[in-house]
Design a protein around this motif. Structure first.
Motif, PDB file in Angstrom:
ATOM      1  N   ILE A 198       0.834  -1.211   0.000  1.00 31.89           N
ATOM      2  CA  ILE A 198       0.000   0.000   0.000  1.00 31.89           C
ATOM      3  C   ILE A 198       0.866   1.258   0.000  1.00 31.89           C
ATOM      4  O   ILE A 198       0.601   2.223  -0.712  1.00 31.89           O
ATOM      5  N   GLY A 199       1.925   1.228   0.783  1.00 31.55           N
ATOM      6  CA  GLY A 199       2.795   2.397   0.872  1.00 31.55           C
ATOM      7  C   GLY A 199       3.961   2.377  -0.089  1.00 31.55           C
ATOM      8  O   GLY A 199       4.848   3.234  -0.004  1.00 31.55           O
ATOM      9  N   LEU A 200       3.961   1.418  -1.012  1.00 35.16           N
ATOM     10  CA  LEU A 200       5.113   1.241  -1.900  1.00 35.16           C
ATOM     11  C   LEU A 200       5.479   2.490  -2.711  1.00 35.16           C
ATOM     12  O   LEU A 200       6.652   2.875  -2.733  1.00 35.16           O
ATOM     13  N   PRO A 201       4.532   3.143  -3.391  1.00 35.42           N
ATOM     14  CA  PRO A 201       4.922   4.332  -4.175  1.00 35.42           C
ATOM     15  C   PRO A 201       5.565   5.410  -3.297  1.00 35.42           C
ATOM     16  O   PRO A 201       6.564   6.016  -3.688  1.00 35.42           O
ATOM     17  N   PHE A 202       4.964   5.633  -2.138  1.00 31.69           N
ATOM     18  CA  PHE A 202       5.503   6.628  -1.216  1.00 31.69           C
ATOM     19  C   PHE A 202       6.903   6.236  -0.749  1.00 31.69           C
ATOM     20  O   PHE A 202       7.827   7.062  -0.718  1.00 31.69           O
ATOM     21  N   GLN A 203       7.081   4.973  -0.387  1.00 32.45           N
ATOM     22  CA  GLN A 203       8.381   4.512   0.102  1.00 32.45           C
ATOM     23  C   GLN A 203       9.447   4.603  -0.986  1.00 32.45           C
ATOM     24  O   GLN A 203      10.601   4.972  -0.710  1.00 32.45           O
ATOM     25  N   PHE A 204       9.062   4.261  -2.207  1.00 32.86           N
ATOM     26  CA  PHE A 204      10.016   4.337  -3.310  1.00 32.86           C
ATOM     27  C   PHE A 204      10.445   5.788  -3.557  1.00 32.86           C
ATOM     28  O   PHE A 204      11.642   6.073  -3.738  1.00 32.86           O
ATOM     29  N   ILE A 205       9.483   6.702  -3.544  1.00 37.88           N
ATOM     30  CA  ILE A 205       9.797   8.124  -3.733  1.00 37.88           C
ATOM     31  C   ILE A 205      10.721   8.608  -2.630  1.00 37.88           C
ATOM     32  O   ILE A 205      11.715   9.305  -2.882  1.00 37.88           O
ATOM     33  N   PHE A 206      10.408   8.229  -1.395  1.00 37.32           N
ATOM     34  CA  PHE A 206      11.222   8.675  -0.272  1.00 37.32           C
ATOM     35  C   PHE A 206      12.629   8.107  -0.337  1.00 37.32           C
ATOM     36  O   PHE A 206      13.598   8.794  -0.004  1.00 37.32           O
ATOM     37  N   ALA A 207      12.753   6.857  -0.752  1.00 46.32           N
ATOM     38  CA  ALA A 207      14.073   6.230  -0.828  1.00 46.32           C
ATOM     39  C   ALA A 207      14.935   6.921  -1.891  1.00 46.32           C
ATOM     40  O   ALA A 207      16.104   7.242  -1.641  1.00 46.32           O
ATOM     41  N   VAL A 208      14.360   7.162  -3.061  1.00 43.97           N
ATOM     42  CA  VAL A 208      15.122   7.768  -4.156  1.00 43.97           C
ATOM     43  C   VAL A 208      15.481   9.220  -3.836  1.00 43.97           C
ATOM     44  O   VAL A 208      16.641   9.628  -3.932  1.00 43.97           O
ATOM     45  N   THR A 209      14.477  10.011  -3.442  1.00 40.01           N
ATOM     46  CA  THR A 209      14.737  11.427  -3.171  1.00 40.01           C
ATOM     47  C   THR A 209      15.613  11.607  -1.936  1.00 40.01           C
ATOM     48  O   THR A 209      16.470  12.499  -1.905  1.00 40.01           O
ATOM     49  N   GLY A 210      15.412  10.759  -0.921  1.00 35.86           N
ATOM     50  CA  GLY A 210      16.241  10.859   0.280  1.00 35.86           C
ATOM     51  C   GLY A 210      17.699  10.553  -0.005  1.00 35.86           C
ATOM     52  O   GLY A 210      18.600  11.238   0.483  1.00 35.86           O
ATOM     53  N   ALA A 211      17.931   9.525  -0.809  1.00 37.51           N
ATOM     54  CA  ALA A 211      19.311   9.178  -1.176  1.00 37.51           C
ATOM     55  C   ALA A 211      19.950  10.295  -1.976  1.00 37.51           C
ATOM     56  O   ALA A 211      21.120  10.649  -1.766  1.00 37.51           O
ATOM     57  N   TYR A 212      19.176  10.896  -2.885  1.00 37.71           N
ATOM     58  CA  TYR A 212      19.716  11.991  -3.699  1.00 37.71           C
ATOM     59  C   TYR A 212      20.080  13.197  -2.839  1.00 37.71           C
ATOM     60  O   TYR A 212      21.167  13.776  -2.967  1.00 37.71           O
ATOM     61  N   LEU A 213      19.170  13.588  -1.950  1.00 39.25           N
ATOM     62  CA  LEU A 213      19.396  14.786  -1.135  1.00 39.25           C
ATOM     63  C   LEU A 213      20.552  14.606  -0.159  1.00 39.25           C
ATOM     64  O   LEU A 213      21.333  15.538   0.074  1.00 39.25           O
ATOM     65  N   ALA A 214      20.662  13.416   0.428  1.00 39.34           N
ATOM     66  CA  ALA A 214      21.700  13.185   1.441  1.00 39.34           C
ATOM     67  C   ALA A 214      23.056  12.860   0.829  1.00 39.34           C
ATOM     68  O   ALA A 214      24.083  13.057   1.475  1.00 39.34           O
ATOM     69  N   LEU A 215      23.051  12.356  -0.396  1.00 40.47           N
ATOM     70  CA  LEU A 215      24.311  11.954  -1.034  1.00 40.47           C
ATOM     71  C   LEU A 215      24.586  12.788  -2.286  1.00 40.47           C
ATOM     72  O   LEU A 215      25.131  12.299  -3.267  1.00 40.47           O
ATOM     73  N   THR A 216      24.204  14.062  -2.222  1.00 43.87           N
ATOM     74  CA  THR A 216      24.435  14.954  -3.361  1.00 43.87           C
ATOM     75  C   THR A 216      25.909  15.019  -3.734  1.00 43.87           C
ATOM     76  O   THR A 216      26.264  15.200  -4.900  1.00 43.87           O
ATOM     77  N   ILE A 217      26.761  14.831  -2.730  1.00 45.34           N
ATOM     78  CA  ILE A 217      28.201  14.896  -2.993  1.00 45.34           C
ATOM     79  C   ILE A 217      28.629  13.849  -4.024  1.00 45.34           C
ATOM     80  O   ILE A 217      29.550  14.070  -4.815  1.00 45.34           O
ATOM     81  N   LEU A 218      27.947  12.694  -4.039  1.00 43.65           N
ATOM     82  CA  LEU A 218      28.274  11.649  -5.012  1.00 43.65           C
ATOM     83  C   LEU A 218      27.853  12.055  -6.421  1.00 43.65           C
ATOM     84  O   LEU A 218      28.402  11.559  -7.404  1.00 43.65           O
ATOM     85  N   VAL A 219      26.868  12.964  -6.503  1.00 37.49           N
ATOM     86  CA  VAL A 219      26.447  13.486  -7.803  1.00 37.49           C
ATOM     87  C   VAL A 219      27.411  14.572  -8.264  1.00 37.49           C
ATOM     88  O   VAL A 219      27.731  14.688  -9.451  1.00 37.49           O
TER      89      VAL A 219
END
Length: 536
Positions: A198-219
């Motif tokens: 049920i929460g899969l779309p939300f969890q997927f969005i949070f995982a992707v965006t959270g990883a991007y925001l916290a690991l911007t240095i890798l980008v």
């Protein structure tokens, strides 16, 4: 899928989930409250908010007052507009003027009340909302906290993918076969699968965006290579409004009005909302006024408008209409808006809040499945002891966050005005209280007891929050509703709903369900543990 492949994905899903479970629970639980960071700050202070539009702030008066204290000449100034509060965040760079005093060479950050002009430092203005917001990406851990949160998000993304592969064939049937009366492990498994999907779309969005925001240095590392290590050019393309301008000399003329510039910019496009502002080279002959804003959500989901004005000539150096797209900036804006529910208003934030707590439940059920599976009597004693210890620690850390957070809200309200360094105060109170709760429940060695009394204490403290708010600040629910102070009202209602739901869950914790647990059917005799080990 072959049996071997299934086992591989199942083990990867289990291991990745167990490794990050506690950290992930903290991220989602704290993140749920972080969605209402500004509302919590308003509730905590208890003062009514004027809701002054950003373009109507008296910047000229504020700047004149600050110039007397901070010697603004040669500095770059950044205005951080607050959507809900009457506080204006101001970031001052060190002065570029070679004749500036030692004091002017120091950078500063503080808040200014747009009505009274009173300034407060970051630690003085620190709130419980700010604390929970930063806790959700482990900012309290120096240097590495945000990176840790980023890698947890990456592992979470991995757990989501492997979980879908493992549960793919059982997703639909589990919606119709869920039965709380069957074996406890089956209950946790079905609930874990159903709510996880049920929460899969939300969890997927949070995982992707959270990883991007916290690991911007890798980008930025590969991007820096593309720019031949020209970091100034890279940052200028990523955020054009932060462009640096060379300091030449002080101007002899009076200061052009920033107020007039803000009012004119706000009306340049229909439904345009100012989000941040800058003054480059304050008091210099090349002083620049910059304002950035967005259109309303009804106009465009992603829109950034920017106007750069040469303060003394009155000529516009750069103008970027919010109706045109900019790939680099738009990608960053989309990631931020999706992660923080910065669209759709309060209703969407409430949906995010619910889904974040649902994810917390999914994490807990995953841990309980692992505990039940590895605690059977036929398992080696060493493995059972290790599993029990991990389970007690995990649940003590996770479940105690509810009463500790509720208690922190009460502390924030009762201690308002008593501490100057609120940041240190919140750190000590929250983490010490949390540690005491963790140690108590850990050595109680009873997951049922931990669950039951964390819910019960959360219920009691949660119902006390709006009562204490009314007694201390006079902001009773009916009064804030009548005065249209909906930000304060929202927090009181939020805790009433949380306390009510927790009470219902507490009533559902029947002892007969507890008796199904492996810890009850095959208990470990901790009092005679030494003798049992010697026999083994």
């Amino acid at each position: 899928m072959s049996r071997r492949n299934y086992n591989v994905f199942f083990n990867m899903h289990t291991v990745s989930g167990i490794v990050i479970s506690v950290a992930l629970y903290v991220i989602f639980f704290a993140g749920a409250f972080a969605l209402f960071k500004e509302q919590i700050s308003i509730w905590e202070e208890g003062n009514f908010v004027s809701h002054t539009k950003n373009q109507n702030i008296n910047f000229d008066t504020i700047l004149n007052n600050l110039n007397e204290t901070y010697e603004l000449t040669g500095r770059d100034i950044r205005f951080l507009f607050q959507d809900k509060t009457d506080d204006l965040g101001i970031l001052l760079s060190s002065s570029k003027d070679t004749l500036a005093s030692k004091k002017a060479k120091e950078s500063s950050f503080f808040y200014v009340d747009i009505l009274s002009g009173v300034t407060n430092t970051y630690s003085e203005k620190y709130s419980l909302g700010e604390f929970l917001y930063r806790l959700h990406f482990f900012a309290q851990i120096p240097t590495f906290g945000a990176y840790l949160a980023g890698f947890v998000a990456l592992f979470f993304l991995f757990a989501i993918v492997t979980g879908i592969i493992v549960h793919w064939k059982k997703i639909i049937p589990n919606f119709y076969t869920f039965n709380p009366r069957i074996a406890l492990k089956r209950v946790w498994t079905d609930a874990h699968t159903v709510l996880g999907v049920i929460g899969l779309p939300f969890q997927f969005i949070f995982a992707v965006t959270g990883a991007y925001l916290a690991l911007t240095i890798l980008v930025l590392i590969p991007a820096n290579t593309l720019y031949n290590n020209n970091q100034a050019k890279l940052m200028e393309d990523l955020s054009p409004d932060r462009k640096n301008y060379e300091w030449i000399s002080s101007a002899q003329e009076g200061f052009p009005s920033f107020n007039a510039f803000s009012k004119k910019t706000a009306t340049r496009w229909k439904n345009f909302h100012l989000t941040r502002g800058y003054i480059k080279n304050y008091g210099g002959i090349h002083m620049k006024y910059i304002l950035v804003g967005t259109l309303s959500d009804q106009e465009r989901f992603v829109s950034t408008g920017r106007v750069v004005l040469d303060a003394y000539t009155g000529n516009i150096d750069t103008i970027k209409t919010p109706y045109t797209s900019d790939y680099i900036q738009d990608v960053q804006n989309v990631v931020g808006r999706l992660h923080f529910a910065d669209f759709g208003g309060i209703p969407l934030k409430i949906v995010y809040f619910i889904l974040a707590l649902v994810t917390c439940f999914v994490i807990i059920t995953g841990v309980l499945i692992w505990i039940e599976a590895r605690s059977k009597k036929n398992r080696p004693l060493k493995q059972r002891l290790y599993t029990a210890k991990i389970g007690h620690i995990y649940l003590a850390i996770s479940l105690s966050m509810l009463p500790v957070t509720a208690l922190a809200f009460l502390f924030a309200k009762l201690s308002q005005g008593y501490f100057e360094d609120k940041q240190t105060t919140f750190y000590w109170f929250y983490f010490v209280t949390w540690l005491i709760a963790i140690v108590f429940f850990r050595f109680k060695r009873d997951n049922y007891f931990t669950n039951k009394y964390c819910l019960l204490s959360g219920v009691i403290l949660g119902f006390l929050i709006p009562i204490v708010n009314g007694m201390v600040s006079g902001n009773w629910i009916w009064y804030t509703y009548a005065q249209h102070q909906f930000d304060i009202l929202l927090i009181d209602l939020l805790w009433l709903v949380i306390a009510t739901c927790s009470f219902l869950f507490y009533l559902k914790l029947a002892p007969k369900d507890h008796m199904k647990s492996t810890f009850v059917t095959s208990p470990i005799d901790y009092k005679n543990l030494s003798a049992i080990k010697s026999e083994v």
